[in-house]
Write a protein that holds these residues in place. Structure first.
Motif, PDB file in Angstrom:
ATOM      1  N   TRP A 265       0.842  -1.203   0.000  1.00 33.81           N
ATOM      2  CA  TRP A 265       0.000   0.000   0.000  1.00 33.81           C
ATOM      3  C   TRP A 265       0.882   1.260   0.000  1.00 33.81           C
ATOM      4  O   TRP A 265       0.641   2.192  -0.754  1.00 33.81           O
ATOM      5  CB  TRP A 265      -0.927  -0.077   1.217  1.00 33.81           C
ATOM      6  N   HIS A 266       1.933   1.248   0.812  1.00 35.52           N
ATOM      7  CA  HIS A 266       2.873   2.372   0.817  1.00 35.52           C
ATOM      8  C   HIS A 266       3.509   2.552  -0.552  1.00 35.52           C
ATOM      9  O   HIS A 266       3.632   3.660  -1.060  1.00 35.52           O
ATOM     10  CB  HIS A 266       3.984   2.138   1.849  1.00 35.52           C
ATOM     11  N   LYS A 267       3.927   1.432  -1.133  1.00 34.56           N
ATOM     12  CA  LYS A 267       4.551   1.461  -2.457  1.00 34.56           C
ATOM     13  C   LYS A 267       3.584   2.052  -3.485  1.00 34.56           C
ATOM     14  O   LYS A 267       3.986   2.841  -4.350  1.00 34.56           O
ATOM     15  CB  LYS A 267       4.991   0.047  -2.840  1.00 34.56           C
ATOM     16  N   GLU A 268       2.315   1.671  -3.406  1.00 33.38           N
ATOM     17  CA  GLU A 268       1.325   2.162  -4.369  1.00 33.38           C
ATOM     18  C   GLU A 268       1.111   3.662  -4.240  1.00 33.38           C
ATOM     19  O   GLU A 268       0.921   4.365  -5.233  1.00 33.38           O
ATOM     20  CB  GLU A 268      -0.009   1.428  -4.179  1.00 33.38           C
TER      21      GLU A 268
ATOM     22  N   LYS B 160      -3.713  -2.305  -4.390  1.00 37.17           N
ATOM     23  CA  LYS B 160      -4.004  -1.470  -5.555  1.00 37.17           C
ATOM     24  C   LYS B 160      -5.462  -1.001  -5.533  1.00 37.17           C
ATOM     25  O   LYS B 160      -5.767   0.148  -5.857  1.00 37.17           O
ATOM     26  CB  LYS B 160      -3.721  -2.239  -6.854  1.00 37.17           C
ATOM     27  N   TYR B 161      -6.344  -1.924  -5.162  1.00 34.42           N
ATOM     28  CA  TYR B 161      -7.769  -1.582  -5.117  1.00 34.42           C
ATOM     29  C   TYR B 161      -8.030  -0.476  -4.096  1.00 34.42           C
ATOM     30  O   TYR B 161      -8.669   0.529  -4.392  1.00 34.42           O
ATOM     31  CB  TYR B 161      -8.583  -2.834  -4.785  1.00 34.42           C
TER      32      TYR B 161
ATOM     33  N   VAL C  78     -12.068  -2.151 -13.517  1.00 29.80           N
ATOM     34  CA  VAL C  78     -10.800  -1.749 -14.143  1.00 29.80           C
ATOM     35  C   VAL C  78      -9.683  -2.728 -13.766  1.00 29.80           C
ATOM     36  O   VAL C  78      -8.929  -3.194 -14.616  1.00 29.80           O
ATOM     37  CB  VAL C  78     -10.407  -0.320 -13.710  1.00 29.80           C
ATOM     38  N   LEU C  79      -9.604  -3.066 -12.484  1.00 26.34           N
ATOM     39  CA  LEU C  79      -8.542  -3.966 -12.023  1.00 26.34           C
ATOM     40  C   LEU C  79      -8.665  -5.343 -12.655  1.00 26.34           C
ATOM     41  O   LEU C  79      -7.669  -5.952 -13.039  1.00 26.34           O
ATOM     42  CB  LEU C  79      -8.590  -4.116 -10.498  1.00 26.34           C
ATOM     43  N   LEU C  80      -9.900  -5.829 -12.785  1.00 29.61           N
ATOM     44  CA  LEU C  80     -10.092  -7.150 -13.392  1.00 29.61           C
ATOM     45  C   LEU C  80      -9.612  -7.132 -14.839  1.00 29.61           C
ATOM     46  O   LEU C  80      -8.863  -8.015 -15.265  1.00 29.61           O
ATOM     47  CB  LEU C  80     -11.570  -7.574 -13.316  1.00 29.61           C
TER      48      LEU C  80
ATOM     49  N   VAL D  14      -2.299  -3.261 -13.031  1.00 26.53           N
ATOM     50  CA  VAL D  14      -1.737  -4.608 -12.924  1.00 26.53           C
ATOM     51  C   VAL D  14      -0.950  -4.959 -14.184  1.00 26.53           C
ATOM     52  O   VAL D  14       0.174  -5.458 -14.111  1.00 26.53           O
ATOM     53  CB  VAL D  14      -2.841  -5.656 -12.680  1.00 26.53           C
ATOM     54  N   SER D  15      -1.531  -4.657 -15.356  1.00 27.34           N
ATOM     55  CA  SER D  15      -0.913  -5.095 -16.611  1.00 27.34           C
ATOM     56  C   SER D  15       0.495  -4.527 -16.781  1.00 27.34           C
ATOM     57  O   SER D  15       1.391  -5.212 -17.268  1.00 27.34           O
ATOM     58  CB  SER D  15      -1.788  -4.702 -17.802  1.00 27.34           C
ATOM     59  N   GLN D  16       0.690  -3.280 -16.346  1.00 32.90           N
ATOM     60  CA  GLN D  16       2.000  -2.670 -16.501  1.00 32.90           C
ATOM     61  C   GLN D  16       3.052  -3.398 -15.660  1.00 32.90           C
ATOM     62  O   GLN D  16       4.172  -3.600 -16.098  1.00 32.90           O
ATOM     63  CB  GLN D  16       1.932  -1.220 -16.047  1.00 32.90           C
ATOM     64  N   GLU D  17       2.660  -3.806 -14.471  1.00 34.46           N
ATOM     65  CA  GLU D  17       3.611  -4.501 -13.596  1.00 34.46           C
ATOM     66  C   GLU D  17       3.901  -5.903 -14.123  1.00 34.46           C
ATOM     67  O   GLU D  17       5.019  -6.398 -13.980  1.00 34.46           O
ATOM     68  CB  GLU D  17       3.042  -4.584 -12.177  1.00 34.46           C
ATOM     69  N   VAL D  18       2.884  -6.533 -14.709  1.00 31.23           N
ATOM     70  CA  VAL D  18       3.093  -7.881 -15.226  1.00 31.23           C
ATOM     71  C   VAL D  18       3.985  -7.834 -16.457  1.00 31.23           C
ATOM     72  O   VAL D  18       4.963  -8.572 -16.555  1.00 31.23           O
ATOM     73  CB  VAL D  18       1.749  -8.568 -15.541  1.00 31.23           C
TER      74      VAL D  18
END
Lengths: 69, 301, 254
Positions: free
Chosen positions: C8-11, C116-117, C169-171, C90-94
Motif C-alpha cells: 500500500w505504501h509502495k502504491e 491497488k484496489y 478496471v482492475l479485473l 496490474v498489466s503494466q507490472e506484469v
C-alpha cells in the motif's frame, strides 16, 4: 455586456481555475523537459498540446505521453 | 546435506516439453554453475525453484522444505537475481531496498543499516537519484544488493553476466567468488569460462534433463581427453603434418590437435620424431587440457 | 497483512511520483469550480450568443443547474479519467516484470490486488469528496435557493459506484496484458450497463443508476430507497469482481 464583465463578475471562480491550469501547465512542461523521451509522438508535439490545449493537453501528456518508469 | 534438491521435475509449455524429469542437487556451500544453451530451460527451472510457476510433476525442496507454487516459504532462505532485473524507476535504490527488506521481514533500524552497508558493497551512491536513470551495470549491482539484503543461504542468479561488459563481468565473478563460504550459489549461464573460473560444481542441462552434474574437477578427469596442440606456419604445412604423424589428428587452419592417453612427454617425443624425420617443423607445441567446453560438446552432441 | 500495508505504501509512492494524484486532484478541483461557474454564466453566455434581438426572459440559474453540471462532469468524464489512470495498474507490472522480485520475497499475490484496489478507491473518494465540497460551497454562496434539498444524499451513490468501477478496471487490467485493457473493459461494462437500462425490469437493480439518478435525488424527485437495490448490486458486484481478480491473478505467470 462584455466578455470582460463576465470575467470580473466571477473572479472567485475564475482565479482558482486559472491558477490550477497554470500549475498543471508548468508541472507538465517541467516533467516533459526533464526526460529524454516520450511515448507517442515527440517533445515538440507534446509541448504544443500542453500549451495550446488547456488543460486537456497536460492531462493527456501525463497519461499517454510521459515515459513510464 | 543438499540445500536444493529437484527430483523428476517436468514442465511443459503448450506442446513443448521443456523439462523431462530433471534431477538436480546443489550441495550446501558450493558454487554451482548451471549450464545450458539459450532456451534449454534454465530460467524455467529457476522460476520453478522460486515458486513462480507450477510444476507438472516432481518435487523441489529448498533447505528441506518443499516448494509450492505461490507460497515461497523459502523466501527468507533464498536470494534471487533475475536475468533482467526490473525495478520501479520512480524509486531511489534506498526506497526499493526498503520495500524488499520489509517484505522479507527485516525490521528497522536494522534494515536501514543493512541498506547503507549493502549500497556501499555494490558501489552505488545513497542519494536522491531515481532508478530510471540507471545504466545496465548499475541496475545489475542493485540486483545483487536486493538479492543479498536478507543474507540468504542460497543465492540464485539467472544469467548474471551475459549482459555485462568484460570488466563488469570480471568484477561480478569476483564478487560471487568472494561469497564462497557464506552462502550456496546457483548461477545459470551459457558462458562456459565463467563457470570454470568460479564454480566447483557444475550441471549441464540439455534436452530437458541434466546430462551430467558433479564436481568440476572430477568431471574433467572423467571426461579427460588431453591433446597435444601443435601450430604450424601455414595450413598447408599443417595438412602435411597430419599425414606425417600417422595417428588420429584434427586440423583447424594452422592448428593440429592429437589426442593421447598416458604420458605427455612420451607422446610429444613420438610426434616430434615423426615430424622432424619429414622435415616438418612445428612453431608451437603445447598441452591442451580438457575444458568444460569439451565436456559440454560431448554431452550435448 | 503487513505485506499488504507495505505494498500500500509502495502504491501511494507510485501514485504520487507518476503524477496520478496530481492529475486527479487538478481535474476534480476544476470540476468542482466549473459546475457553479457554468451554471452562473449560462444566461450571460446565451445572451452573448443570441444577441439583443431576443427579448424573451431567460430563467435565472438555480442551485439545481450547478448540481446538474457537477454530476454530468463526474459521471461522464471523471469516472473515465479514473479508469484511464488505473488502467495499467496490474498489466503494466506484469509486462514489466516488476512483481517477480517482490513475489519471490514473499509478497502474497492477493496483497498486490487489495493494495491497488484500496489505493484507487481512496483516491476516488478523496477526489469526488473534494470536488463535491467545492461545488457545495460555491453553490450555497451563489444560489441560496431551495431547489436542491438533498445535496448530501446524492453524492453517496457516486462514491459507491467508484467501488464497483475500480474493481472492473482492475479485473480488466489483470486479465489482459495491455496498458489500456483496464480502461476498455470498464468502458465496455459501462456501455453494457447503459444498454441494460432499456430493460425496465432490471432498472432498479442496475448499478448505473448510481451515476444517472443523482440530480433526481438532489431535487427530491426520487427517493434514495428507489435505487437501494442498485447500490446493493454495486457493492456485491465489487466484492465478487475483486475475488475473481485475485483468483485470476493467482494463476497468472509473472
Amino acid at each position: 455586456m462584455h466578455n470582460s464583465d463576465l470575467f470580473f463578475n466571477n473572479l472567485p471562480l475564475f482565479v482558482p481555475l486559472i491558477v490550477l491550469e497554470l500549475g498543471l501547465l508548468i508541472a507538465a512542461l517541467v516533467s516533459l523537459y526533464r526526460r529524454q523521451t516520450v511515448r507517442h509522438g515527440n517533445r515538440l508535439i507534446w509541448t504544443l498540446a500542453i500549451v495550446l490545449v488547456q488543460p486537456f493537453g497536460a492531462i493527456a501528456y501525463f497519461i499517454f505521453g510521459r515515459e513510464v518508469d | 546435506m543438499a540445500i536444493l534438491d529437484l527430483q523428476r521435475v517436468t514442465k511443459r509449455f503448450g506442446d513443448k516439453q521443456v523439462l523431462k524429469g530433471l534431477d538436480l542437487t546443489v550441495p550446501t556451500g558450493s558454487i554451482f554453475g548451471f549450464v545450458g544453451e539459450n532456451g534449454a530451460g534454465k530460467t524455467t527451472t529457476m522460476k520453478l525453484i522460486l515458486g513462480l510457476d507450477t510444476l507438472d510433476a516432481g518435487q523441489i525442496t529448498v533447505a528441506g522444505q518443499p516448494v509450492r507454487y505461490g507460497r515461497t516459504v523459502a523466501n527468507q532462505v533464498v536470494g534471487y537475481l533475475p536475468d533482467v532485473p526490473a525495478y520501479y524507476g520512480y524509486m531511489t535504490p534506498t526506497e526499493y531496498l526498503t520495500l524488499c527488506g520489509r517484505l522479507t521481514g527485516i525490521r528497522q533500524p536494522d534494515l536501514a543499516n543493512r541498506i547503507t552497508a549493502m549500497l556501499k558493497t555494490v558501489d552505488l551512491p545513497q542519494n536522491k537519484h531515481r532508478i530510471h536513470g540507471f545504466s545496465r551495470g548499475m541496475k545489475q549491482r542493485l540486483g545483487i544488493a536486493q538479492a543479498l539484503l536478507n543474507r540468504p543461504q542460497l543465492l540464485i542468479c539467472d544469467e548474471p553476466t551475459s549482459a555485462l561488459d568484460p570488466n563488469g563481468r570480471s568484477d561480478f565473478l569476483d564478487l560471487l567468488a568472494s561469497l564462497r563460504g557464506e552462502m550456496t550459489i546457483l548461477f545459470s549461464t551459457h558462458i562456459l569460462p565463467d563457470v570454470e573460473r568460479i564454480s566447483d560444481q557444475v550441471g549441464i542441462l540439455h534436452d530437458g534433463v541434466l546430462q551430467v552434474q558433479g564436481d568440476l574437477n572430477a568431471l574433467k578427469r572423467q571426461y579427460a581427453r588431453p591433446k597435444v596442440q601443435l601450430e604450424f606456419a601455414s595450413p598447408e604445412i599443417a595438412q602435411q603434418a597430419v599425414a606425417v604423424i600417422g595417428r588420429p589428428a584434427t586440423q583447424v587452419a594452422t592448428h593440429v590437435a592429437v589426442p593421447f592417453r598416458g604420458d605427455y612427454a612420451t607422446m610429444v617425443e613420438a610426434i616430434l620424431k615423426a615430424l622432424l624425420a619429414a622435415h616438418v617443423v612445428p612453431l608451437v607445441v603445447d598441452r591442451q587440457e580438457t575444458s568444460l567446453e569439451d565436456i559440454f560438446r560431448e554431452v550435448t552432441a | 497483512m503487513s505485506a499488504t500495508l507495505t505494498f500500500w505504501h509502495k502504491e501511494w509512492l507510485a501514485a504520487w511520483r507518476n503524477y496520478h494524484v496530481l492529475i486527479l486532484a487538478v481535474v476534480f478541483v476544476i470540476f468542482g469550480i466549473e459546475a457553479p461557474l457554468m451554471a452562473k454564466l449560462m444566461p450571460d453566455l446565451m445572451k452573448l450568443a443570441l444577441g439583443d434581438q431576443l427579448s424573451i426572459k431567460l430563467p435565472q440559474p438555480t442551485s439545481s443547474d450547478s448540481w446538474q453540471q457537477f454530476y454530468k462532469n463526474t459521471s461522464q468524464i471523471g469516472i473515465f479519467l479514473l479508469a484511464l489512470v488505473f488502467s495499467g495498474a496490474v498489466s503494466q507490472e506484469v509486462s514489466g516484470g516488476t512483481l517477480v522480485n517482490l513475489v519471490t520475497k514473499g509478497l502474497p499475490r492477493y496483497a498486490v490486488i487489495i493494495a491497488k484496489y484500496l489505493v484507487a478507491v481512496v483516491q476516488w473518494v478523496v477526489a469526488i469528496g473534494g470536488s463535491f465540497l467545492i461545488t457545495w460551497g460555491y453553490t450555497a454562496y451563489y444560489f441560496p435557493d431551495d431547489k436542491s434539498p438533498h445535496v448530501w444524499l446524492a453524492i453517496w451513490p457516486v462514491l459507491l459506484f467508484g467501488l464497483f468501477f475500480v474493481a472492473v478496471v482492475l479485473l480488466g487490467s489483470t486479465l489482459i496484458n495491455s496498458n489500456y485493457a483496464g480502461f476498455l473493459t470498464a468502458a465496455l461494462v459501462f456501455a453494457g450497463l447503459a444498454l441494460l437500462n432499456y430493460v425496465k425490469a432490471v432498472k432498479r437493480w442496475n448499478p448505473i443508476a448510481l451515476v444517472t439518478d443523482n440530480l433526481d435525488l438532489v431535487r427530491g424527485t426520487e427517493k434514495i430507497t428507489h435505487i437501494l437495490p442498485a447500490c446493493g448490486v454495486a457493492v456485491v458486484g465489487a466484492l465478487v469482481l475483486l475475488g475473481v481478480t485475485i483468483w485470476a491473478f493467482n494463476r497468472k505467470r509473472l
